[in-house]
Design an enzyme around this catalytic site. Structure first.
Site, short mmCIF file in Angstrom:
data_model
loop_
_atom_site.label_atom_id
_atom_site.label_comp_id
_atom_site.label_asym_id
_atom_site.label_seq_id
_atom_site.Cartn_x
_atom_site.Cartn_y
_atom_site.Cartn_z
N ARG A 76 14.03 -3.75 -16.87
CA ARG A 76 14.16 -4.57 -18.09
C ARG A 76 13.01 -4.32 -19.04
NH1 ARG A 76 15.60 -9.89 -14.59
NH2 ARG A 76 13.80 -9.13 -13.48
N HIS A 213 12.05 0.27 6.79
CA HIS A 213 11.12 1.41 6.75
C HIS A 213 10.46 1.67 8.11
CE1 HIS A 213 7.92 -1.60 6.21
NE2 HIS A 213 7.08 -0.68 6.56
N HIS A 275 12.34 -5.44 11.49
CA HIS A 275 11.50 -4.42 12.14
C HIS A 275 11.36 -4.64 13.66
CE1 HIS A 275 10.63 -3.63 8.04
NE2 HIS A 275 9.62 -4.44 7.90
N LYS A 375 0.05 -12.11 10.20
CA LYS A 375 -0.80 -11.67 9.10
C LYS A 375 -2.22 -12.18 9.32
CE LYS A 375 2.66 -10.89 5.57
NZ LYS A 375 2.57 -9.42 5.57
C1 BG6 Z 1 7.27 -5.34 5.28
C2 BG6 Z 1 6.95 -6.80 5.25
O1 BG6 Z 1 8.62 -5.14 5.55
O2 BG6 Z 1 6.49 -4.72 6.29
C3 BG6 Z 1 5.48 -7.02 4.98
O3 BG6 Z 1 7.71 -7.42 4.22
C4 BG6 Z 1 4.64 -6.26 5.97
O4 BG6 Z 1 5.14 -8.39 5.01
C5 BG6 Z 1 5.09 -4.81 6.06
O5 BG6 Z 1 3.30 -6.31 5.53
C6 BG6 Z 1 4.39 -4.10 7.19
O6 BG6 Z 1 4.71 -2.75 7.12
P1 BG6 Z 1 3.74 -1.65 7.72
O7 BG6 Z 1 4.46 -0.37 7.54
O8 BG6 Z 1 2.45 -1.72 6.95
O9 BG6 Z 1 3.51 -2.02 9.16
#
Ligand code: BG6
Length: 521
Positions: A76, A213, A275, A375
């Site tokens: 946007r 990811h 994850h 965290k």
């Molecule tokens: C993300 C989460 O999917 O993964 C984040 O939303 C998290 O909160 C992150 O920090 C961690 O990813 P990685 O690859 O740094 O372990």
């Protein structure tokens, strides 16, 4: 924390090319990649500059992009093409291995287009623009729409793309068309079903790529290879030999600038729904008949289905929730969660969870899977631990007077990408002494070829149309079905505050979780 770990001596595995199987540079893509245009919706946002464009540039430097290939950033924000390219150039300056002129060449295929997310007309104009670009550069009318936007916008944008005629394959000048969304897929089972219903209004399942990811991390992908390309581990990969499994994804980072999202999500939706479940599935699944996306995903679903439903009556035995308070990370003072910008001062959102899960099937009955994520913990560590049982009978009992430390196999994802196996040996000398040693394999040892960063890998797989590293909708639903009663219990029970255990930033989480934590660290 675990004394036995501290005693451990290290022995490196010697990595030699002992076979003629492809390694190093030979593992790069060899098949021709089909030309296409990647449209990043939300291109002025953080994800595009931090991850997507650097990943695409990395692929370009490795000659792993199709030719021709266009990237069209949309959002946007009012930006000129030059502004966008300048911003992206800055975001890619840190990437090693570039020569003068590389960026210029890459940027020749980088475009920007302002769109209004509320306006079907704006998307019809985008369609005209894309078709004109396609005629000029001939990318086969193949589109990948990457939605780099907050998940609440997925339904609306997917519909806009569909209504503009860009989702129908093989018609109206389109070749193939794909849509990429990233977790979270809904915030509970109902919203996940609703999101899926809307995505399927315009796209078929084979066109939808749901990113996690974690699956694209090299060492995570390696779990399947390790398990099923070696004959010696599979016979002992079961309840007869394995005591427990530990999976930890600990972070030093706090909530950062994502208060709005995190206050809704918390650690269970943010890390466990996706994850952590995928990591568990890779350790627990049965051997698929072949290394094909759907065969592997079929086996994951069976694991999700076999997960023993959470026993609400045993909440405190199965789950520890925590929230970080102020503390020190690497010697610097950091604020507590409730003092972070945008967080409610009385927030009850968990930033730490430890969960004990059982997979009720023949292989895993009775073996606990401890999953931990949080965290603002002491260190960033991501690893999977396979803890084997102790020897059934110690013939050294009378000489050593103590039990023998059991074998442990660890898949390190971060900071070390490695596999280690601990075992017992005799210490040199006249007395009978045992010591724990590790055999360790560092993932990049003996490998000189380029390694792909997770986003580069998922983008490449979208171009290739390979779903192996992506969630299938039935998996998403199974994962929510398991988590929903837990979320409900956590979020609606009267003593919610009492169940949320505070911990200092820079520690290893709430005291209550310490005993489980020691099993994994
Ligand atoms: C993300 C989460 O999917 O993964 C984040 O939303 C998290 O909160 C992150 O920090 C961690 O990813 P990685 O690859 O740094 O372990």
């Amino acid at each position: 924390m675990n004394e036995t770990r501290l005693e451990t001596k290290k022995f490196s595995a010697v990595v030699e090319e002992v076979s003629s199987q492809p390694t190093a540079g030979k593992c790069l893509i060899t098949e021709p990649l089909t030309s296409c245009t990647l449209i990043i919706v939300g291109a002025s946002g953080d994800l595009t500059a931090r991850k997507l464009i650097p990943a695409l540039f990395e692929l370009f430097l490795n000659n792993s992009l199709p030719n021709p290939f266009n990237i069209v950033g949309c959002s946007r924000t009012d930006l000129s093409g030059d502004d966008f390219r300048k911003k992206m150039k800055y975001a890619c300056e840190h990437i090693p291995g570039q020569s003068p002129g590389d960026w210029q060449k890459f940027a020749e295929n980088l475009y920007y287009r302002k769109v209004d997310y509320e306006s079907p007309r704006s998307f019809s104009e985008l369609a005209i623009y894309l078709r004109a670009l396609n005629s000029e550069k001939n990318t086969g009318g193949n589109w990948i729409f990457y939605l780099a936007v907050p998940p609440s916008l997925y339904p609306k944008l997917s519909r806009m793309i569909g209504q503009a005629g860009l989702s129908r394959e093989g018609r109206e000048g389109n070749g193939w068309s794909r849509i990429v969304v990233e977790k979270p897929f809904g915030s509970d089972l109902d919203s996940a079903l609703e999101l899926d219903r809307i995505l399927h209004t315009d796209f078929h399942e084979h066109q939808i790529f749901r990113i996690d990811h974690y699956l694209a991390k090299e060492t995570v992908q390696n779990i399947l290879m390790f398990r099923f390309a070696n004959a010696i581990f599979e016979p002992i990969w079961n309840r007869s030999f394995i005591d427990y499994i530990g999976i930890i994804a600990a972070e030093q980072l706090g909530v950062e600038h994502r208060a709005g999202y995190y206050e809704q999500a918390g650690v269970l939706r943010d890390m466990f729904q996706n994850h952590m479940k995928q990591l568990l599935a890779l350790i627990a699944l049965e051997p698929p008949a072949s290394f094909e996306a759907d065969r592997v995903r079929d086996e994951k679903i069976k694991v999700f289905r076999a997960m023993k439903p959470f026993d609400v009556g045993k909440f405190d035995e199965e789950l520890v929730l925590g929230q970080y308070g102020p503390g020190k990370i690497d010697g610097h003072h950091v604020s507590g969660y409730r003092e972070e910008p945008g967080i409610a001062p009385d927030s009850l959102v968990p930033t730490f969870a430890m969960m004990r899960i059982f997979v009720d099937n023949w292989r895993w009955k009775g073996v606990p899977f401890y999953l931990v994520s949080g965290k603002r913990l002491a260190r960033k560590v991501t690893k999977l631990v396979v803890q084997f049982k102790e020897v059934p009978h110690s013939l050294f009992q009378n000489v050593l007077g103590k039990h023998i430390i059991a074998n442990r196999l660890t898949f390190g994802v971060y900071p070390e990408e490695e596999i280690t196996l601990t075992f017992q040996t005799k210490s040199p000398g006249a007395r009978v002494c045992l010591r724990t040693v590790t055999m360790d394999f560092t993932y990049k040892q003996g490998f000189e070829g380029p390694a792909l960063e997770a986003y580069a890998k998922v983008l490449l797989d979208c171009i290739l149309g390979d779903h192996m590293l992506f969630w299938r909708q039935d998996g998403v639903e199974q994962s929510w079905s398991f988590l929903s009663p837990i979320l409900e219990e956590c979020e609606t029970c009267g003593n919610r505050g009492e169940r949320l255990h505070p911990y200092a930033s820079g520690s290893w989480g709430p005291k209550r979780a310490e005993k489980w934590m020691q099993l994994i660290l």
